[in-house]
Scaffold this active site. Structure first.
Site, mmCIF file in Angstrom:
data_model
loop_
_atom_site.group_PDB
_atom_site.id
_atom_site.type_symbol
_atom_site.label_atom_id
_atom_site.label_comp_id
_atom_site.label_asym_id
_atom_site.label_seq_id
_atom_site.Cartn_x
_atom_site.Cartn_y
_atom_site.Cartn_z
ATOM 1 N N ASP A 185 0.836 -1.215 0.000
ATOM 2 C CA ASP A 185 0.000 0.000 0.000
ATOM 3 C C ASP A 185 0.871 1.266 0.000
ATOM 4 O O ASP A 185 1.661 1.476 0.910
ATOM 5 C CB ASP A 185 -0.870 -0.053 1.278
ATOM 6 C CG ASP A 185 -1.770 1.162 1.460
ATOM 7 O OD1 ASP A 185 -1.754 2.078 0.613
ATOM 8 O OD2 ASP A 185 -2.515 1.174 2.467
ATOM 9 N N HIS A 358 -4.154 4.570 6.425
ATOM 10 C CA HIS A 358 -3.037 4.018 5.648
ATOM 11 C C HIS A 358 -1.709 4.324 6.337
ATOM 12 O O HIS A 358 -1.495 5.437 6.814
ATOM 13 C CB HIS A 358 -3.021 4.611 4.243
ATOM 14 C CG HIS A 358 -4.237 4.276 3.431
ATOM 15 N ND1 HIS A 358 -4.322 3.138 2.666
ATOM 16 C CD2 HIS A 358 -5.428 4.909 3.304
ATOM 17 C CE1 HIS A 358 -5.511 3.095 2.077
ATOM 18 N NE2 HIS A 358 -6.203 4.159 2.449
#
Lengths: 544, 544
Positions: A185, A358
């Site tokens: 990610d 995130h």
């Protein structure tokens, strides 16, 4: 493997792993359109590469329940309805709800962290990861070609509200075994440091809501169960009742309660009608619309158009949410509307009422150091994010030649433990507009952009099919061109002249007449107005 | 007084002070359009209130040279060319350059801080203020009705590069005298604390540019002379030459050098051709395009379309600029484009390469405490900014009843030292699109929005003027509707049916026929596609 979406952009994540002619799909999400894609509802991954090979698809594994990871599942299932859909409990509950809206009954396979499943040649192992939605997983995929690990969306909250840590220990174990390809990610790779633990939001909300004298409205993502849990807990502490507002909020919170992810103390949740009878300082409304979506509950409140909720000057509105780039104008329009109606508005700019889902750069370093991959591939990011993530991989010692900076459609092959880019399959944007998929393409969008910028001028005339002489008065009219009714007056005379000239030259071909009109009117409008509306001549041939 | 722009929005600042039938204008700027105003080039203040009273205008005072304060001056001068235009040296130089482009020769009156001028009943006094452009001023306006002080755009950098402090001492002196109405910049009222001094950017740039191995490209606002001075100084330190790139950058830096606001050491500035012959580590390009403007030099570089500059992988690009809300998509598109081409990109998110030109909350408190106004009026802001500014005024002791939360068009009267809202004049958006002003209005824009979202379907047919029977084959065509050539096939049959039915009913009126077509096709497209293109029927009557 090849990504059919999600690399070089944030959204429509879909990665296809291939071994011995068989396919395993990880995630199948949608992308939301930008300004340059007007009128589009959703953008899908490009299925062309797998369209003719649907029987080779062993399964689709979903890492978590966000739209950019599950939103395109119904469109995939239209191609083949019985593809096994693998995911954790909460993810599958959201998929099932979505599929019901599409009248589909997917074949669901529920998995938990620590479990393994086998789909054809693919052996999958699942790991708990921490994100802004419950029950997110990472997936390790073993084939004879090697071991790939896909993080999905991930962060490393070390004090998660549900106690479910990202399984760094499991990643380290995989690292010991040897990870051949690590897909990571990239969303926050540019952001230095670490994401503040989600639980600290609770304290801030307590302060903010504790001080409020009147009604409190909190907007958040409808899937952010832990955030909403904290809002409920704070409301309860301050003896307030909560009401869910907005279709997706009501639906998701029901699912989350049914499955035990959300705990609402008895009597705390009330419906809107009951909330309306309570004193203002006893109410917290938990609403959708944190991104300024024009049809959302909060936007309607800000415009004074909500059927049940009128914003008053003692109201406190908290946007406990991120501000996704591109949504600034919409969000600030909502904030300004609320401010104009007298409400006090708190956003993440004025108080720490949001943290990202995130991993920041500091956390990504932990990931790379745990996994020690021989090949790394930044995913889930625009180019700026991918580059930043690649730099982190390199900093932890991944060989720069083995960091794959790819984009959608780039085929990465794993041979003898070494990844390399070996080709490219065509990947375009697939647009959903209303009921149909794919018939709106780039040429339609570029026409929309021209029309949206300058409108059009239509010139219509019937001509005799043999002589080319006009047999009707030419009609010249503009849409989206001018508010002035006389703006096109002199264009009509010009059209008359063009028709006369062409008829005198014996031109009776309607295409040539239309071309002459387009050229003349186009030049006139550029000279007179310095604008570029679309010029649309229609020449009807009458009498055969 | 009344604002014809700039309150409830950021842009097109224009405030009109009125005494005894005479008018004094402060600033006359433009607003840049948003998504909901497609195709519009500029938005002007609404001149209607003063249009018939141009002879009563004594002067227009300009606080500084930014577009949102001077951009509409040429349009004002078209109404009356000899209005005295009052401002500081640098401001007037930019106005003069702008007027030359419009072929206007304004009557300019140059003033300096500390000076006073009289225009009819208005006695003006000017004060130095600090902003993101040199030579900004605040203006105090004395009439028998009282003393008003307008900050213009302001911050309180206590270590300004040019040593020109915001004249807080002068404001305090005015405060002693008694300020009846204080108009205060609200832009950063929501932001706590203080703006970092501009000079600290220099140190950061020195680090960033000092480490660079290859070419450096810095993008900044073309009017931010102090920022650009620091870039030049850093370039010089590291033995690099500088080249200005972009029309407005080249023009403004020439003006700034000519007038002594910018100092470029001998031999440091080189033209583009010379820069191209130098080694990469000897070059700094200073460019426009920091907001991602699609036609700017930087955007063209990011798309690989710049005639002279190809981005290479060792390039360092620094966006030494703010990110104005609404420009995120464009700016990130540029950053991604540069990243894809291999450049390293530094923005204010990754290093302190930008500070704002507007006072944060902490500085505004200093202002209120210095001036101690009896009435305060937040200006230069959207509603969220105005409210935040009002809260600061109240915190410093201004009576809440004397804080005017107004918007464009609201008339504020000063009687016996007390300000109050006494009425409202009509103020709308005045759009410039191409060469004309005002003919594009809300109805044209809403047509553009419909066309931009869904395109249109045009149905054209010629009918016999007496019978209403079709004498041509109906043409059905879409623009911005679908890429599929057969998308409208079945609509043509429908139109035939409508025409037959109406003719059978003896309907020959073209309007009624058009209406029937519109209704039928509109319903068909909604049912079939769930879309809402504009339906444009044209029925030509043939034969009289």
């Amino acid at each position: 493997m090849v990504a059919l979406g999600g690399i070089g952009e944030i959204g429509r994540n879909m990665t296809v792993f291939e071994y011995n002619g068989k396919l395993l799909i990880v995630d199948c999400g949608v992308l939301f359109p930008e300004d340059a894609q007007p009128g589009v509802d959703l953008i899908l991954p490009d299925f062309r590469y797998i369209e003719d090979r649907m029987d080779d698809v062993e399964a689709v594994v979903l890492t978590h329940g966000h739209e950019d990871h599950i939103g395109a599942v119904p469109f995939l299932l239209r191609l083949r309805g019985d593809i096994p859909v693998v995911g954790s409990k909460f993810t599958l509950a959201l998929v099932a709800a979505k599929c019901r809206e599409h009248r589909l009954r997917p074949k669901l396979i529920e998995v938990r962290e620590g479990e393994r499943t086998t789909h054809g040649p693919f052996e999958c192992e699942y790991f708990a990861v921490n994100h802004s939605i419950p029950d997110a997983i990472a997936v390790a995929i073993r084939t004879p070609a090697g071991l790939a690990l896909h993080t999905g969306d991930i962060k490393l909250d070390q004090l998660p509200l549900d106690g479910r840590l990202t399984d760094l220990a499991g990643f380290s174990r995989l690292g010991d075994e040897g990870v051949d390809l690590f897909l990571v990610d990239s969303t926050n790779a540019e952001v230095p440091g670490f994401v503040t633990p989600e639980r600290q939001i609770g304290g801030v909300l307590d302060q903010v809501i504790g001080k409020a004298r009147g009604r409190v409205i909190v907007a958040s993502f409808a899937s952010h169960v832990h955030r909403i849990q904290q809002i409920i807990d704070v409301a309860h502490t301050h003896n307030r009742r909560v009401t869910f507002v907005g279709r997706s909020m009501v639906r998701n919170m029901q699912i989350a309660q049914d499955l035990g992810y959300l705990h609402v103390p008895d009597g705390v949740e009330v419906d809107m009608d009951t909330a309306a009878t309570l004193p203002d300082h006893r109410v917290v409304l938990i609403s959708t619309g944190s991104q300024g979506e024009p049809l959302s509950a909060l936007s309607r409140m800000a415009r004074g158009e909500h059927r049940q909720i009128n914003i008053r000057s003692a109201d406190l509105v908290v946007l406990a949410s991120s501000l996704i780039p591109g949504n600034e104008n919409s969000v600030f329009a909502v904030v300004n509307g609320l401010a104009k109606l007298g409400a006090t508005v708190i956003t993440q700019q004025s108080a720490k009422v949001h943290v990202s889902g995130h991993a920041s750069a500091g956390e990504l370093l932990y990931l790379y150091n745990a996994v020690r991959p021989s090949n790394a591939m930044p995913v889930h990011g625009e180019w700026r994010h991918l580059r930043a993530n690649a730099a982190l991989a390199e900093a932890t010692g991944v060989n720069p030649d083995r960091i794959m900076l790819a984009e959608d459609g780039v085929v990465v092959d794993l041979v003898d433990g070494q990844a390399q880019i070996v080709g490219r399959v065509p990947v375009g944007h697939v647009y959903v507009d209303g009921l149909s998929v794919g018939d709106v393409g780039e040429s339609t969008l570029s026409e929309r952009l021209v029309l949206g910028e300058g409108g059009f001028i239509a010139i219509t005339v019937a001509v005799d099919s043999t002589t080319g002489r006009a047999v009707s008065t030419p009609e010249v009219s503009g849409r989206g061109f001018s508010d002035d009714p006389d703006a096109l007056k002199s264009a009509a005379d010009l059209v008359d002249q063009v028709l006369d000239t062409l008829a005198a030259e014996g031109v009776s071909d309607t295409h040539r007449i239309a071309q002459g009109i387009r050229r003349t009117v186009g030049r006139w409008v550029a000279d007179t107005y310095r604008r570029r509306p679309m010029i649309v001549p229609t020449v009807l041939a009458v009498g055969d």
